[in-house]
Design a protein around this motif. Structure first.
Motif, mmCIF file in Angstrom:
data_model
loop_
_atom_site.group_PDB
_atom_site.id
_atom_site.type_symbol
_atom_site.label_atom_id
_atom_site.label_comp_id
_atom_site.label_asym_id
_atom_site.label_seq_id
_atom_site.Cartn_x
_atom_site.Cartn_y
_atom_site.Cartn_z
ATOM 1 N N LEU A 16 -72.907 -51.343 28.713
ATOM 2 C CA LEU A 16 -73.243 -52.316 29.748
ATOM 3 C C LEU A 16 -73.127 -53.733 29.179
ATOM 4 O O LEU A 16 -72.569 -54.623 29.826
ATOM 5 C CB LEU A 16 -74.652 -52.069 30.289
ATOM 6 C CG LEU A 16 -75.194 -53.099 31.277
ATOM 7 C CD1 LEU A 16 -74.340 -53.149 32.545
ATOM 8 C CD2 LEU A 16 -76.652 -52.798 31.610
ATOM 9 N N TYR A 17 -73.632 -53.941 27.985
ATOM 10 C CA TYR A 17 -73.551 -55.257 27.341
ATOM 11 C C TYR A 17 -72.096 -55.699 27.187
ATOM 12 O O TYR A 17 -71.739 -56.832 27.510
ATOM 13 C CB TYR A 17 -74.262 -55.227 25.990
ATOM 14 C CG TYR A 17 -74.082 -56.473 25.156
ATOM 15 C CD1 TYR A 17 -74.403 -57.724 25.654
ATOM 16 C CD2 TYR A 17 -73.588 -56.389 23.867
ATOM 17 C CE1 TYR A 17 -74.230 -58.877 24.887
ATOM 18 C CE2 TYR A 17 -73.423 -57.520 23.093
ATOM 19 C CZ TYR A 17 -73.739 -58.757 23.608
ATOM 20 O OH TYR A 17 -73.568 -59.888 22.857
ATOM 21 N N LEU A 50 -66.975 -49.217 32.301
ATOM 22 C CA LEU A 50 -68.174 -48.771 31.578
ATOM 23 C C LEU A 50 -67.891 -47.485 30.800
ATOM 24 O O LEU A 50 -68.363 -47.321 29.669
ATOM 25 C CB LEU A 50 -69.335 -48.537 32.550
ATOM 26 C CG LEU A 50 -70.041 -49.782 33.053
ATOM 27 C CD1 LEU A 50 -70.868 -49.464 34.293
ATOM 28 C CD2 LEU A 50 -70.913 -50.391 31.971
ATOM 29 N N SER A 51 -67.106 -46.582 31.393
ATOM 30 C CA SER A 51 -66.782 -45.317 30.734
ATOM 31 C C SER A 51 -65.866 -45.516 29.535
ATOM 32 O O SER A 51 -65.878 -44.706 28.602
ATOM 33 C CB SER A 51 -66.135 -44.350 31.739
ATOM 34 O OG SER A 51 -67.050 -43.999 32.753
ATOM 35 N N CYS A 52 -65.081 -46.579 29.549
ATOM 36 C CA CYS A 52 -64.145 -46.872 28.445
ATOM 37 C C CYS A 52 -64.691 -47.902 27.465
ATOM 38 O O CYS A 52 -64.042 -48.199 26.462
ATOM 39 C CB CYS A 52 -62.822 -47.374 29.009
ATOM 40 S SG CYS A 52 -61.952 -46.161 30.005
ATOM 41 N N ALA A 53 -65.852 -48.455 27.740
ATOM 42 C CA ALA A 53 -66.380 -49.559 26.932
ATOM 43 C C ALA A 53 -66.542 -49.196 25.466
ATOM 44 O O ALA A 53 -66.299 -50.029 24.590
ATOM 45 C CB ALA A 53 -67.709 -50.045 27.509
ATOM 46 N N ILE A 120 -74.940 -53.816 38.141
ATOM 47 C CA ILE A 120 -74.026 -54.942 37.926
ATOM 48 C C ILE A 120 -73.733 -55.633 39.255
ATOM 49 O O ILE A 120 -73.848 -56.861 39.374
ATOM 50 C CB ILE A 120 -72.706 -54.466 37.270
ATOM 51 C CG1 ILE A 120 -72.945 -54.038 35.815
ATOM 52 C CG2 ILE A 120 -71.636 -55.550 37.336
ATOM 53 C CD1 ILE A 120 -71.755 -53.334 35.174
ATOM 54 N N ILE A 121 -73.373 -54.860 40.249
ATOM 55 C CA ILE A 121 -73.027 -55.434 41.556
ATOM 56 C C ILE A 121 -74.227 -56.138 42.173
ATOM 57 O O ILE A 121 -74.107 -57.253 42.699
ATOM 58 C CB ILE A 121 -72.453 -54.345 42.484
ATOM 59 C CG1 ILE A 121 -71.092 -53.885 41.937
ATOM 60 C CG2 ILE A 121 -72.339 -54.843 43.922
ATOM 61 C CD1 ILE A 121 -70.528 -52.645 42.594
#
Length: 156
Positions: A16-17, A50-53, A120-121
């Motif tokens: 998330l960061y 987010l899944s690839c972060a 986030i949204i």
């Protein structure tokens, strides 16, 4: 929240960061507000990012910026968040600083039924971002619990 591509893995707070940091970088690069970047990428795109972060954070941030701009057809504008009154704001926070501010605000205000994408949204579309992103004031420097309380109360 589970990873889209590896359902046995959780999306971590550091993911998330990273996404909040990159939202800030991209918005500054194309001279748009963070809200524009978030809304243009959309729910599916944010879930993908987010899944690839955990992998993307190893990439060169300049390349990640360019990829986001191209992949999500983000358009440039003329909003310069770093244009501050030098007498009022001696320091402009970095994208890393602001990524941390937004990551904490999302984390601190999430409900138990909400995931990171929804958080986030919700946060980036709230009016409080106008105050947080005004570097002529010190809202972004406030402790995270003060920012979260201001968010819940509808303003500073």
């Amino acid at each position: 929240m589970k990873n889209k591509y590896f359902p046995e893995e959780d999306i971590e707070i550091n993911d998330l960061y990273f996404v909040c940091y990159m939202i800030e970088r991209v918005a500054r690069h194309i001279k748009q507000k963070n809200k524009y970047v978030v809304n243009t990428i959309g729910k599916d795109g944010l879930y993908h990012l987010l899944s690839c972060a955990n992998v993307l954070h190893c990439e060169n941030p300049l390349k990640v910026e360019e990829d986001w701009i191209k992949d999500y057809a983000l358009k440039a504008s003329d909003y310069d968040i770093t244009a501050v009154d030098k007498e009022m704001a001696a320091i402009v926070p970095s994208p890393l600083d602001m990524g941390a501010v937004y990551q904490r605000l999302i984390r601190d205000t999430m409900s138990s039924k909400e995931n990171y994408v929804d958080g986030i949204i919700r946060v980036y579309n709230n009016d409080i971002c106008e105050v947080i992103d005004n570097y002529n004031c010190s809202a972004f420097y406030e402790p995270s619990y003060v920012i979260a309380r201001a968010y819940q109360n509808g303003g500073f």
